[in-house]
Design a protein around this motif. Sequence first.
Motif, PDB file in Angstrom:
ATOM      1  N   UNK A  54       0.833  -1.192   0.000  1.00 27.04           N
ATOM      2  CA  UNK A  54       0.000   0.000   0.000  1.00 27.04           C
ATOM      3  C   UNK A  54       0.871   1.246   0.000  1.00 27.04           C
ATOM      4  N   UNK A  55       0.259   2.364  -0.382  1.00 29.22           N
ATOM      5  CA  UNK A  55       0.935   3.656  -0.359  1.00 29.22           C
ATOM      6  C   UNK A  55       1.282   4.006   1.086  1.00 29.22           C
ATOM      7  N   UNK A  56       2.488   4.466   1.327  1.00 26.09           N
ATOM      8  CA  UNK A  56       2.928   4.718   2.696  1.00 26.09           C
ATOM      9  C   UNK A  56       2.208   5.899   3.323  1.00 26.09           C
ATOM     10  N   UNK A  57       1.680   6.800   2.490  1.00 26.00           N
ATOM     11  CA  UNK A  57       0.960   7.972   3.012  1.00 26.00           C
ATOM     12  C   UNK A  57      -0.557   7.778   3.008  1.00 26.00           C
ATOM     13  N   UNK A  58      -1.031   6.771   2.291  1.00 23.12           N
ATOM     14  CA  UNK A  58      -2.460   6.475   2.225  1.00 23.12           C
ATOM     15  C   UNK A  58      -2.606   4.958   2.239  1.00 23.12           C
ATOM     16  N   UNK A  59      -2.731   4.385   3.428  1.00 22.70           N
ATOM     17  CA  UNK A  59      -2.723   2.926   3.557  1.00 22.70           C
ATOM     18  C   UNK A  59      -3.963   2.270   2.982  1.00 22.70           C
ATOM     19  N   UNK A  60      -4.958   3.074   2.570  1.00 22.95           N
ATOM     20  CA  UNK A  60      -6.133   2.506   1.931  1.00 22.95           C
ATOM     21  C   UNK A  60      -5.935   2.320   0.428  1.00 22.95           C
ATOM     22  N   UNK A  96      -4.018   0.616  -2.425  1.00 23.70           N
ATOM     23  CA  UNK A  96      -3.127  -0.482  -2.795  1.00 23.70           C
ATOM     24  C   UNK A  96      -2.887  -0.532  -4.302  1.00 23.70           C
ATOM     25  N   UNK A  97      -3.319   0.502  -5.011  1.00 24.89           N
ATOM     26  CA  UNK A  97      -3.179   0.522  -6.479  1.00 24.89           C
ATOM     27  C   UNK A  97      -2.074   1.465  -6.955  1.00 24.89           C
ATOM     28  N   UNK A  98      -1.965   2.646  -6.325  1.00 23.07           N
ATOM     29  CA  UNK A  98      -0.995   3.656  -6.757  1.00 23.07           C
ATOM     30  C   UNK A  98      -0.213   4.177  -5.564  1.00 23.07           C
ATOM     31  N   UNK A  99       1.021   4.603  -5.836  1.00 19.42           N
ATOM     32  CA  UNK A  99       1.826   5.282  -4.832  1.00 19.42           C
ATOM     33  C   UNK A  99       2.661   6.354  -5.505  1.00 19.42           C
ATOM     34  N   UNK A 100       2.861   7.449  -4.803  1.00 22.42           N
ATOM     35  CA  UNK A 100       3.730   8.506  -5.302  1.00 22.42           C
ATOM     36  C   UNK A 100       5.084   8.487  -4.645  1.00 22.42           C
ATOM     37  N   UNK A 101       5.360   7.432  -3.865  1.00 23.15           N
ATOM     38  CA  UNK A 101       6.618   7.333  -3.127  1.00 23.15           C
ATOM     39  C   UNK A 101       7.371   6.083  -3.533  1.00 23.15           C
ATOM     40  N   UNK A 102       8.681   6.186  -3.601  1.00 20.66           N
ATOM     41  CA  UNK A 102       9.507   5.034  -3.929  1.00 20.66           C
ATOM     42  C   UNK A 102       9.523   4.023  -2.772  1.00 20.66           C
ATOM     43  N   UNK A 106       3.899   2.799  -9.369  1.00 22.40           N
ATOM     44  CA  UNK A 106       4.672   3.941  -8.888  1.00 22.40           C
ATOM     45  C   UNK A 106       4.537   5.086  -9.884  1.00 22.40           C
ATOM     46  N   UNK A 107       4.098   6.232  -9.397  1.00 21.83           N
ATOM     47  CA  UNK A 107       3.904   7.419 -10.241  1.00 21.83           C
ATOM     48  C   UNK A 107       4.333   8.638  -9.445  1.00 21.83           C
ATOM     49  N   UNK A 108       5.415   9.270  -9.871  1.00 22.20           N
ATOM     50  CA  UNK A 108       5.938  10.431  -9.149  1.00 22.20           C
ATOM     51  C   UNK A 108       5.793  11.728  -9.939  1.00 22.20           C
ATOM     52  N   UNK A 109       5.178  11.653 -11.120  1.00 21.16           N
ATOM     53  CA  UNK A 109       5.039  12.848 -11.968  1.00 21.16           C
ATOM     54  C   UNK A 109       3.687  13.499 -11.694  1.00 21.16           C
ATOM     55  N   UNK A 110       3.658  14.783 -11.314  1.00 23.78           N
ATOM     56  CA  UNK A 110       2.374  15.433 -11.027  1.00 23.78           C
ATOM     57  C   UNK A 110       1.575  15.693 -12.303  1.00 23.78           C
ATOM     58  N   UNK A 170     -12.369  33.419  -3.000  1.00 24.52           N
ATOM     59  CA  UNK A 170     -11.357  32.933  -3.939  1.00 24.52           C
ATOM     60  C   UNK A 170     -11.215  31.427  -3.735  1.00 24.52           C
ATOM     61  N   UNK A 171     -11.417  30.683  -4.823  1.00 23.22           N
ATOM     62  CA  UNK A 171     -11.286  29.228  -4.781  1.00 23.22           C
ATOM     63  C   UNK A 171      -9.897  28.841  -5.281  1.00 23.22           C
ATOM     64  N   UNK A 172      -9.196  28.039  -4.488  1.00 25.24           N
ATOM     65  CA  UNK A 172      -7.877  27.527  -4.841  1.00 25.24           C
ATOM     66  C   UNK A 172      -8.053  26.046  -5.199  1.00 25.24           C
ATOM     67  N   UNK A 173      -7.469  25.624  -6.321  1.00 20.76           N
ATOM     68  CA  UNK A 173      -7.710  24.252  -6.785  1.00 20.76           C
ATOM     69  C   UNK A 173      -6.428  23.638  -7.342  1.00 20.76           C
ATOM     70  N   UNK A 174      -6.267  22.353  -7.074  1.00 23.21           N
ATOM     71  CA  UNK A 174      -5.183  21.557  -7.643  1.00 23.21           C
ATOM     72  C   UNK A 174      -5.748  20.227  -8.125  1.00 23.21           C
ATOM     73  N   UNK A 175      -5.291  19.767  -9.260  1.00 24.44           N
ATOM     74  CA  UNK A 175      -5.675  18.446  -9.760  1.00 24.44           C
ATOM     75  C   UNK A 175      -4.793  17.397  -9.097  1.00 24.44           C
ATOM     76  N   UNK A 176      -5.409  16.298  -8.663  1.00 28.27           N
ATOM     77  CA  UNK A 176      -4.687  15.174  -8.080  1.00 28.27           C
ATOM     78  C   UNK A 176      -4.778  13.973  -9.011  1.00 28.27           C
ATOM     79  N   UNK A 177      -3.679  13.206  -9.097  1.00 29.51           N
ATOM     80  CA  UNK A 177      -3.760  11.937  -9.835  1.00 29.51           C
ATOM     81  C   UNK A 177      -3.973  10.800  -8.841  1.00 29.51           C
ATOM     82  N   UNK A 178      -4.027   9.547  -9.328  1.00 28.76           N
ATOM     83  CA  UNK A 178      -4.312   8.408  -8.452  1.00 28.76           C
ATOM     84  C   UNK A 178      -3.241   8.200  -7.402  1.00 28.76           C
TER      85      UNK A 178
END
Length: 542
Positions: free
Chosen positions: A233-239, A241-247, A320-324, A419-427
């Motif tokens: 699982x992703x070390x920052x999101x243990x729920x 088990x499909x994607x992680x942004x960390x090595x 593993x996906x580290x590209x925003x 003022x609305x601040x927004x960022x797109x998140x990937x999996x």
Amino acid sequence: TPPELADGFSIWDTTGADVWPSIFKAHIGWSNELYVYGSVPSAVDTLSNVDSLHFIGPFEDELWTGDDFSHRGDTIQVPYPADSVGLVLDGTFGSFDIIGGAMDGAGNRRNITVHAGYDTIAPTLTPIAFYNPDTSMLPSTIPLHIEDEPDGGHLWKVCYKFEEIETLDFVCVDYRMEWGTYPDFNNVDFPAESLGLDPQVQYTIYAVAVDSAGNPSEPVKLNLWSKIDFKVVDINDTLDSDYTGSQTVLAVINCDPDNPPDSMKFAEVQSALASTPWQPFSRTSEFTFETSVNETKRVYAQVMFGSSVTSEFNYDEIILDTVPPTVVRIDAEDPNTGDPNWSQQRTVKITITGASDTPPGVVNALMVSESPDFDYNTQILEFTTDDPVVIYEAAEEAYEPPSDASEDLLDVLHNGQRRLFARVLDRAENESQTKTYDIFIDWETLEVVNFPNPFNPNEGPTHIRLKGLDSGANVDVKIYDMFGNPVWSGVLEVESGSHAGQIEWDGKNDDGEIVGNGGYICIIDMDGNVVKRKIAVWKGIE
């Protein structure tokens, strides 16, 4: 002519029934106690009739059932007929022969020899790691390591208990009926098919090995033929088990808390498991991939019980996906009217334009907040590139920025906008650059509000805000004291394209003097629609 023994001769122990996991009936001829039964069910002699039954073997000079008998040498003799004769073994350990038979009135004898034995030493049973690759059915045999004392009883049967099958106490399968000593056993029958076991169920199974004398081993738990329950699982999101942004990821092994493994090891390549050192077992453990290449990564795992019982390997995959991701812009509007400047609902409709990600990354959600630090009313709203629209619910109270906030943000908020601040998140939860959008969000039914109220003119003005106005209109604003005397007047000019406006009163009269504490009436004439609003001034005790 000796008598005929049509039904043979048998010896059996006194145990009446099997009781899990400590009491089991012995195989015919064997016993783990000194008291046994001997029986010659029928004997026939047509000339001189049957006179007596006799038993020859390592017996004491007594019958524990109290029947009449005579003892001649090593022979116990009882009058015929006699059923279930209570013989007493003399304690001779191991296997031996016992002779049973009948004698007629003329002294002719018919004998039958049976293999028998006396054994009080229980066998030992050790599970052997086993992996069943066929997920459509459970195995018909399983490997077990079973030992018994030399010249003791041989392995007779293996009994299983299934905690999940409440209607079944336990079930036994015969394994060896031969005479002799067998120190090791493999491929013991397993009643998967006869019990209709579901291959998709993780059964909790206990087993005992029973020797021919009825001695059971200690029960052992069998849980090693299935793959270990292992996830990455992703070390920052243990729920996730499909994607992680960390090595570095988190390896999780779920096991029986009452019977956990002693050791474990992990490797990125299956062939590397053999040379990977064992480490003390822990339910969770960090694992770092050798490279940061964005791709599907695989982690192999293995556990060990004690110092030799190892499981089959299992593996799990994670991307593993580290590209925003990237995004061109966001646009907001009233979800009902489509007005891009003013929402009369607490919710706003946000359209995302140009959201994209580099494979294997996948665009997943929009993170929206009313704070540039994304720490106020932050919501994560899922969307797809095929339907790049989300609904955001504004906070009940507008964001209060810190004193060092940018002047641009302060001006927007001072004007009554959000003022609305927004960022797109990937999996993998990588974040894009921040995009903003300014919009009036006012779902209040009041047409005129002022804030703060009450206010202290020595600390700042009160803001008189109006909505529902015609674009480009001029609105007269007048303030009177409680006696109807005019205090101050001003004109609000509504900007073109807007339906709201705001004017400040600094708490001074038209002569530039700060008014006293008390209540004042604000009268606003909006094209003949007159609205009154009470405003309180409080400068403290004067």
